[in-house]
Scaffold this motif. Structure first.
Motif, PDB file in Angstrom:
ATOM      1  N   ALA A 138       1.763  42.138 -88.526  1.00  0.00           N
ATOM      2  CA  ALA A 138       1.300  40.770 -88.289  1.00  0.00           C
ATOM      3  C   ALA A 138       2.474  39.808 -88.218  1.00  0.00           C
ATOM      4  CB  ALA A 138       0.330  40.352 -89.386  1.00  0.00           C
ATOM      5  N   PHE A 139       2.155  38.573 -88.008  1.00  0.00           N
ATOM      6  CA  PHE A 139       3.149  37.531 -87.814  1.00  0.00           C
ATOM      7  C   PHE A 139       3.500  36.878 -89.134  1.00  0.00           C
ATOM      8  CE2 PHE A 139       5.191  34.303 -85.437  1.00  0.00           C
ATOM      9  CZ  PHE A 139       4.838  33.073 -85.954  1.00  0.00           C
ATOM     10  N   SER A 140       2.503  36.562 -89.924  1.00  0.00           N
ATOM     11  CA  SER A 140       2.779  35.959 -91.218  1.00  0.00           C
ATOM     12  C   SER A 140       1.609  36.238 -92.136  1.00  0.00           C
ATOM     13  CB  SER A 140       2.988  34.451 -91.097  1.00  0.00           C
ATOM     14  OG  SER A 140       1.740  33.807 -90.958  1.00  0.00           O
ATOM     15  N   ARG A 141       1.848  36.110 -93.395  1.00  0.00           N
ATOM     16  CA  ARG A 141       0.778  36.391 -94.342  1.00  0.00           C
ATOM     17  C   ARG A 141       1.036  35.610 -95.602  1.00  0.00           C
ATOM     18  NH1 ARG A 141      -2.914  40.115 -96.165  1.00  0.00           N
ATOM     19  NH2 ARG A 141      -2.735  40.553 -98.376  1.00  0.00           N
ATOM     20  N   ARG A 142       0.158  34.658 -95.881  1.00  0.00           N
ATOM     21  CA  ARG A 142       0.314  33.878 -97.101  1.00  0.00           C
ATOM     22  C   ARG A 142      -0.701  34.360 -98.119  1.00  0.00           C
ATOM     23  NH1 ARG A 142       3.306  29.689 -95.042  1.00  0.00           N
ATOM     24  NH2 ARG A 142       3.241  30.014 -92.804  1.00  0.00           N
ATOM     25  N   VAL A 149       0.234  17.838 -87.373  1.00  0.00           N
ATOM     26  CA  VAL A 149       1.183  18.939 -87.476  1.00  0.00           C
ATOM     27  C   VAL A 149       1.738  19.368 -86.125  1.00  0.00           C
ATOM     28  CG1 VAL A 149       1.008  21.445 -87.757  1.00  0.00           C
ATOM     29  CG2 VAL A 149       0.511  19.951 -89.665  1.00  0.00           C
ATOM     30  N   ALA A 157       4.520  22.064 -99.187  1.00  0.00           N
ATOM     31  CA  ALA A 157       5.194  21.991 -97.903  1.00  0.00           C
ATOM     32  C   ALA A 157       4.784  20.766 -97.115  1.00  0.00           C
ATOM     33  CB  ALA A 157       4.883  23.254 -97.110  1.00  0.00           C
ATOM     34  N   VAL A 173      -4.216  34.245 -96.095  1.00  0.00           N
ATOM     35  CA  VAL A 173      -4.364  34.099 -94.644  1.00  0.00           C
ATOM     36  C   VAL A 173      -3.369  35.011 -93.942  1.00  0.00           C
ATOM     37  CG1 VAL A 173      -4.432  32.490 -92.733  1.00  0.00           C
ATOM     38  CG2 VAL A 173      -4.915  31.666 -95.028  1.00  0.00           C
ATOM     39  N   THR A 174      -3.881  35.916 -93.123  1.00  0.00           N
ATOM     40  CA  THR A 174      -3.008  36.816 -92.371  1.00  0.00           C
ATOM     41  C   THR A 174      -3.091  36.461 -90.898  1.00  0.00           C
ATOM     42  OG1 THR A 174      -3.607  38.518 -93.955  1.00  0.00           O
ATOM     43  CG2 THR A 174      -2.407  39.212 -92.009  1.00  0.00           C
ATOM     44  N   LEU A 175      -1.928  36.388 -90.257  1.00  0.00           N
ATOM     45  CA  LEU A 175      -1.885  35.924 -88.870  1.00  0.00           C
ATOM     46  C   LEU A 175      -1.156  36.929 -87.982  1.00  0.00           C
ATOM     47  CD1 LEU A 175      -2.139  33.658 -86.725  1.00  0.00           C
ATOM     48  CD2 LEU A 175      -0.045  32.698 -87.653  1.00  0.00           C
ATOM     49  N   GLY A 176      -1.817  37.369 -86.922  1.00  0.00           N
ATOM     50  CA  GLY A 176      -1.183  38.282 -85.979  1.00  0.00           C
ATOM     51  C   GLY A 176      -1.011  37.598 -84.631  1.00  0.00           C
ATOM     52  N   ILE A 177      -0.137  38.175 -83.793  1.00  0.00           N
ATOM     53  CA  ILE A 177       0.050  37.603 -82.453  1.00  0.00           C
ATOM     54  C   ILE A 177      -0.047  38.696 -81.393  1.00  0.00           C
ATOM     55  CG2 ILE A 177       1.268  35.464 -82.896  1.00  0.00           C
ATOM     56  CD1 ILE A 177       3.859  37.013 -82.742  1.00  0.00           C
ATOM     57  N   ARG A 201       7.380  26.012 -90.293  1.00  0.00           N
ATOM     58  CA  ARG A 201       7.862  25.548 -88.989  1.00  0.00           C
ATOM     59  C   ARG A 201       9.153  24.767 -89.124  1.00  0.00           C
ATOM     60  NH1 ARG A 201       4.007  22.590 -91.057  1.00  0.00           N
ATOM     61  NH2 ARG A 201       3.970  20.312 -90.860  1.00  0.00           N
ATOM     62  N   ARG A 241      12.926  24.900 -94.667  1.00  0.00           N
ATOM     63  CA  ARG A 241      11.969  25.305 -95.696  1.00  0.00           C
ATOM     64  C   ARG A 241      11.518  26.740 -95.548  1.00  0.00           C
ATOM     65  NH1 ARG A 241       7.653  20.954 -95.100  1.00  0.00           N
ATOM     66  NH2 ARG A 241       8.857  19.077 -95.401  1.00  0.00           N
ATOM     67  N   ASN A 252      -1.413  26.965 -91.615  1.00  0.00           N
ATOM     68  CA  ASN A 252      -1.448  27.852 -92.784  1.00  0.00           C
ATOM     69  C   ASN A 252      -0.478  27.381 -93.848  1.00  0.00           C
ATOM     70  OD1 ASN A 252      -3.171  29.340 -91.289  1.00  0.00           O
ATOM     71  ND2 ASN A 252      -1.818  31.089 -91.004  1.00  0.00           N
ATOM     72  N   GLU A 253       0.666  26.925 -93.363  1.00  0.00           N
ATOM     73  CA  GLU A 253       1.693  26.464 -94.304  1.00  0.00           C
ATOM     74  C   GLU A 253       1.162  25.314 -95.141  1.00  0.00           C
ATOM     75  OE1 GLU A 253       5.140  25.368 -92.141  1.00  0.00           O
ATOM     76  OE2 GLU A 253       6.051  24.439 -93.901  1.00  0.00           O
ATOM     77  N   GLU A 254       0.512  24.361 -94.470  1.00  0.00           N
ATOM     78  CA  GLU A 254      -0.023  23.221 -95.206  1.00  0.00           C
ATOM     79  C   GLU A 254      -1.199  23.621 -96.067  1.00  0.00           C
ATOM     80  OE1 GLU A 254       1.449  20.316 -95.119  1.00  0.00           O
ATOM     81  OE2 GLU A 254       2.886  21.083 -93.672  1.00  0.00           O
ATOM     82  N   SER A 289       5.331  18.714 -84.541  1.00  0.00           N
ATOM     83  CA  SER A 289       6.484  19.392 -85.133  1.00  0.00           C
ATOM     84  C   SER A 289       6.565  20.837 -84.697  1.00  0.00           C
ATOM     85  CB  SER A 289       6.433  19.314 -86.663  1.00  0.00           C
ATOM     86  OG  SER A 289       5.252  19.911 -87.133  1.00  0.00           O
ATOM     87  N   GLU A 293      -8.628  36.458 -91.725  1.00  0.00           N
ATOM     88  CA  GLU A 293      -7.832  37.249 -90.787  1.00  0.00           C
ATOM     89  C   GLU A 293      -7.840  36.551 -89.423  1.00  0.00           C
ATOM     90  OE1 GLU A 293      -6.765  40.306 -92.029  1.00  0.00           O
ATOM     91  OE2 GLU A 293      -5.696  40.982 -90.242  1.00  0.00           O
ATOM     92  N   GLY A 327      -0.129  30.845 -82.000  1.00  0.00           N
ATOM     93  CA  GLY A 327       0.287  31.391 -83.282  1.00  0.00           C
ATOM     94  C   GLY A 327       1.114  30.452 -84.142  1.00  0.00           C
ATOM     95  N   PRO A 328       2.226  29.932 -83.622  1.00  0.00           N
ATOM     96  CA  PRO A 328       3.042  29.024 -84.435  1.00  0.00           C
ATOM     97  C   PRO A 328       2.271  27.793 -84.910  1.00  0.00           C
ATOM     98  CG  PRO A 328       4.255  29.720 -82.503  1.00  0.00           C
ATOM     99  CD  PRO A 328       2.869  30.243 -82.346  1.00  0.00           C
ATOM    100  N   ASP A 387       0.169  28.912 -87.710  1.00  0.00           N
ATOM    101  CA  ASP A 387       1.036  29.181 -88.853  1.00  0.00           C
ATOM    102  C   ASP A 387       1.432  27.885 -89.559  1.00  0.00           C
ATOM    103  OD1 ASP A 387       4.248  30.392 -89.618  1.00  0.00           O
ATOM    104  OD2 ASP A 387       2.351  31.172 -90.387  1.00  0.00           O
ATOM    105  N   THR A 410       7.094  31.610 -94.481  1.00  0.00           N
ATOM    106  CA  THR A 410       7.680  31.040 -93.274  1.00  0.00           C
ATOM    107  C   THR A 410       7.117  29.650 -93.046  1.00  0.00           C
ATOM    108  OG1 THR A 410       5.999  32.246 -92.068  1.00  0.00           O
ATOM    109  CG2 THR A 410       8.228  33.099 -91.976  1.00  0.00           C
TER     110      THR A 410
END
Lengths: 328, 328, 302
Positions: free
Chosen positions: C234-238, B301, B31, B77-81, C71, C75, B65-67, B304, B50, B58-59, B62, C69
């Motif tokens: 949760a919001f996301s989980r990879r 990052v 990504a 990796v789990t992410l809550g808001i 940003r 993608r 996390n994507e990268e 963006s 966690e 959060g975003p 996230d 997910t």
């Protein structure tokens, strides 16, 4: 040989009871005891769930009233809902009536849309439509009942609200209003009311219809004067189910009806912003309140009220259904 | 027997589907847009991290996390808001998160709670959000607001209902406010910056509240005379001319929100974005690697995602603090 | 969610029954009015679905199903939502089936007819009508805090099980009730114990309707956002290695939809959200079709 007696088999059970009930043998086989015990346990879990919900919600709700500055009387009689500032602040008001009013207003609008449309659909499918049409439309309706409510919420905000604003004028209809949300909630429950009413009408035996046609009745007479009253208990059950669904609806109202409880209670103005009990719960849960605070406990108090409301309505419904149930 | 086969086949089928989806994912395209660099060391790490906390940060997390998952796919990796406050509650009281996202510095009572439970942490500044005030384009006379004007508009005692109450030079159009709900961090921050210095605890309670910034945006766009505020990203993403940003005068002249004014501190409504990392968790290699990666790559990052990069100094400070915590 | 219609003896059923067609004006008028009502309801929902389909179909691709997910709207995928939703579905099914059918069997065949049973029955019926968000509160208070499971997958599954269980019990009881008396009587007359009759005659006869009810309940549970939102999704989980873990966080497709519509970028709100909705609706469609196929096939056999 089992030790059941013939009188047990033929014994009169109230209608709807399977005969099995009066046949429990006094001494089942040993292995059977275990299985019966397991089954009893399964039923027990549902008891636990019931008790669990009631306990939890009410215990946490009562904890609200333990917080200094919060009074039970005010909760039920005050007409303003401003829970976030804390009891020390001047602006703090904790009267649940605005939320209750909002919920009932939205539900009334929803039923006003859903009952005519749903019943029309049900009567049409049951009495007028060809079997093939019925077979295609019914599953479609059931599928539509599965549309995620978040989708409908956005539909209400981005489609229904502009439509209402152009019809009634943008100064009459604010961006967040009860009417949009109410109409869309109504659309949401049309499949529920239609499907279950249609089931109820199909359950009316053919003999009744045949008798009427034999006497020369026309289709709409049969539909409206014979089948509809015969299926009334099922139809009432359907409407009650729809009511319950409308009361419990969360996302549509929190997206489209706003988050501001109406200032003048009681009110029936559909073109104002409202906040239902469910919308408040979502708002408060997603926020920053910590456990033990007024906000956190108030979530449960409102939840408890919601539970009681649906409980009462279900009881009334059951009574109505029993009174109208026709036995064949 | 058919029914048995069906019953016994359904569940394993679903399970198989689950596993199939899980296994066919190892080769997702990287990504990264070329800016991400692998963290310290090139070995493959595994483990679980966690994270919970602010829905503003959060975003951003996230995106990291994507990268990160592109180079370390075996780390879960789990992410809550749950919100900044909710995140700290999990972080300090139950201790079940490794990292807490926050859109404000940790408060004293939260820090005390962490200390009570023996949780040591490192505060890392990762970026900045420029809270943007907006008005409907038709309200073009509102180009800049001073703190006093804001108190008249937003405070409980002022609670202006027409714009000329805010500033006598403005016409007497009715005021409509759309803003984050009383339970959100954004709301807290705005009040702390604007109201608290004048000892006002909480603002007026009669505005259109929503947790969803898109809804706020929609509301303001559709209502002449409307004013509101939300994060910079939402203003940037709105269509050209749909909303007008309002400059803020904190006493030294009107400054509008932008990347430059946020970084050099001239814009008064900037909000720091933090992550708090549990020191104990840093002894796990995957957490240390992740945190290092975060600090190294957040600058690339963040734009963006719609926020503003922390300054070089802030980042190097954070790096040092992190290294110390990992080493020590 | 509709209550499944148990099969009726052929003389009493309305399938295939053709009413005599009169053509009085009143009849036609009523027919037209009712038809309009039906069409309005269907039309609005159909418009909504078509709108979603048009917006979202461009975003559908294998990548969409296998990416996490992102940003960047182009993608983004809903992989963690899909694994979460499927995991929830499997867990809820595993827990609900034995509990629900067991309870229904007990209540219908073995429970003594006394006040406690009636109380239990009333309670279960009431629970079926309680708003789903109240179950979320239950999940939050009991599973997250009191039992200490935290905001984990098992909490979500338990919350949804609690939500769906009363409905499954009610539907299973209807199914058992619809099994004709003769089947039970025959078994008993041949000397079987009530348990044997229940296990080998009544239950198998009712299984198709029970399955239908269960599948429909599951499909409702999957589309629910509010209860798991409250109980801590949760919001996301990879997680490539371990897509689902009972003790860790999870997410689900409806939660992801909710997230997408809240993002500032227009593409997320419209295209991506619509694509995710299509995936969810397809899943629901598959489940509902399975329920209907079972209902039709096995009703015919009898």
């Amino acid at each position: 040989m089992s030790s059941t007696s013939t009188t047990d088999v033929v014994g009169s059970a109230p209608s709807g009871d399977p005969v099995g009930r009066s046949l429990t043998t006094p001494r089942p086989r040993y292995g059977e005891r275990v299985v019966l015990g397991l089954l009893w346990l399964c039923a027990g879990v549902s008891v636990v769930t019931t008790i669990g919900i009631i306990l939890v919600v009410f215990v946490e709700a009562f904890a609200l009233f333990g917080i200094p500055g919060v009074s039970v009387v005010e909760f039920f009689t005050d007409t303003a809902w401003r829970p976030f500032t804390g009891p020390e602040s001047e602006q703090f008001r904790l009267g649940v009536l605005p939320l209750l009013n909002s919920t009932l207003l939205i539900t009334a609008i929803a039923l006003g849309i859903a009952v005519p449309l749903g019943l029309a659909t049900a009567i049409y499918l049951s009495e007028f439509a060809r079997p093939r049409v019925r077979r295609t439309v019914k599953p479609f309706l059931e599928l539509l009942a599965g549309v995620p409510t978040v989708v409908l919420g956005y539909f209400a905000l981005t489609f229904m609200t502009p439509v209402l604003r152009s019809v009634f004028g943008a100064d009459v209809v604010p961006i967040f209003n009860a009417a949009s949300a109410g109409i869309v909630v109504g659309i949401l429950i049309v499949p529920t009311i239609a499907s279950i009413s249609e089931d109820a009408m199909s359950a009316v035996p053919r003999a009744l219809r045949e008798g009427a046609y034999g006497l020369g009745a026309a289709r709409q007479q049969v539909a409206l004067k014979i089948v509809f009253p015969a299926a009334l208990s099922g139809i009432v059950a359907a409407i009650i189910l729809g009511f319950g669904r409308a009361v419990g609806e969360t996302l549509i109202v929190s997206l489209a009806a706003g988050n501001l409880p109406p200032p003048d209670v009681p009110t029936a103005d559909p073109f104002q912003q409202v906040q239902t009990m469910t919308a408040y719960i979502v708002q408060a849960v997603g926020g920053e309140s910590s456990r033990g605070s007024v906000t956190y406990q108030s979530i449960f108090a409102v939840g408890a009220l919601l539970f009681v409301l649906t409980f009462l309505v279900n009881r009334i419904a059951l009574r109505i259904v029993r009174r109208f149930r026709e036995e064949y | 027997m058919n029914r048995r086969t069906l019953k016994s086949a359904a569940l394993p089928m679903a399970l198989a589907l689950c596993l199939a989806l899980a296994s066919c994912g190892g080769d997702e395209d990287p990504a990264s847009n070329g800016n991400g660099e692998p963290g310290a060391g090139e070995e493959t790490l595994s483990g679980a991290i966690e994270i919970d906390g602010s829905s503003t940060v959060g975003p951003l997390t996230d995106a990291i996390n994507e990268e990160y998952s592109a180079i370390q796919p075996d780390v879960t990796v789990t992410l809550g808001i749950s919100g900044t406050g909710g995140g700290f509650e999990r972080f300090c009281e139950t201790g079940d998160t490794d990292i807490s996202n926050a859109s404000r510095p940790i408060e004293d009572d939260e820090a005390a709670l962490c200390e009570e439970n023996g949780i040591e942490y490192t505060e890392i500044r990762v970026g900045t959000d420029a809270l943007t005030m907006v008005v409907n384009p038709a309200t073009d006379y509102v180009t800049c607001l001073t703190t006093e004007e804001l108190i008249t508009l937003w405070g409980p005692d002022g609670a202006a209902s027409t714009w000329d109450e805010v500033n006598p030079d403005f016409p007497s159009d009715p005021v409509e406010i759309f803003a984050p709900g009383t339970d959100s961090g954004t709301y807290d921050f705005f009040n702390e910056t604007i109201l608290e210095p004048s000892e006002i605890e909480s603002p007026r309670q009669d505005y259109n509240a929503s947790e969803d910034d898109n809804v706020i945006s929609q509301g303001i766009q559709g209502t002449p005379g409307a004013w509101g505020f939300f994060g910079f990203a939402y203003f940037q993403e709105s269509a050209e001319g749909a909303l007008t940003a309002v400059e803020y005068d904190a006493g030294e002249g009107c400054v509008g929100p932008s990347v430059e004014s946020a970084q050099d501190g001239s814009y008064g409504l900037t909000r720091p974005l933090f992550i708090y990392v549990k020191n104990e968790a840093l002894s796990r290699p995957e957490v240390a690697d992740y945190a290092t990666f975060y600090v190294e790559n957040v600058g690339a990052v963040i734009e963006s995602v719609g926020y503003i990069a922390a300054t070089e100094d802030e980042i190097s400070e954070a790096s040092t603090a992190l290294e110390e915590a990992i080493g020590g | 969610m509709a209550v499944s219609t148990p099969a009726r003896p052929r003389e009493q059923g309305t399938r295939g029954f053709r009413a005599p067609v009169g053509d009085t004006v009143r009849e036609k008028f009523t027919q037209v009015v009712l038809l309009l009502g039906t069409l309005v309801a269907i039309a609005v929902l159909a418009i909504l679905l078509i709108d979603i389909a048009l917006d979202g179909v461009g975003g559908l691709s294998l990548d969409f199903l296998t990416n996490y997910t992102s940003r960047f709207p182009e993608r983004t995928g809903i992989r963690e939502g899909i694994t979460g939703t499927l995991s929830l579905m499997v867990l809820v099914a595993l827990m609900t089936f034995p509990l629900g059918v067991g309870a229904a069997l007990y209540l219908e065949e073995f429970a003594p007819r006394n006040r406690w049973t009636r109380l239990l029955e009333t309670n279960i019926n009431n629970l079926a009508g309680v708003p789903s968000i109240v179950y979320g509160l239950l999940g939050l208070s009991v599973f997250v805090f009191f039992l200490g499971f935290g905001r984990s997958l098992i909490t979500g599954a338990l919350t949804l099980t609690a939500l769906v269980l009363p409905v499954v019990i009610v539907a299973s009881r209807e199914a058992l009730r619809a099994v004709p008396r003769e089947i039970r009587d025959g078994g008993l007359a041949l000397g079987a114990t009530p348990l044997q009759v229940a296990a080998r005659q009544t239950l198998p006869a009712a299984i198709p309707s029970i399955m239908t009810g269960m599948i429909l309940s599951l499909s409702r549970a999957i589309g629910e956002t509010a209860p798991i939102l409250v109980a801590g999704a949760a919001f996301s989980r990879r997680a490539d290695n371990e897509p689902w873990n009972l003790t860790e966080g999870y997410t689900a497709i409806p939660i992801q939809i909710f997230d997408f519509v809240k993002r500032p970028q227009q593409e997320f709100q419209v295209e991506v959200a619509s694509a995710a909705i299509i995936v969810l609706m397809v899943l629901l469609l598959i489940m509902n079709s399975a329920a209907i196929v079972i209902r039709n096939r096995y009703s015919r056999n009898r």
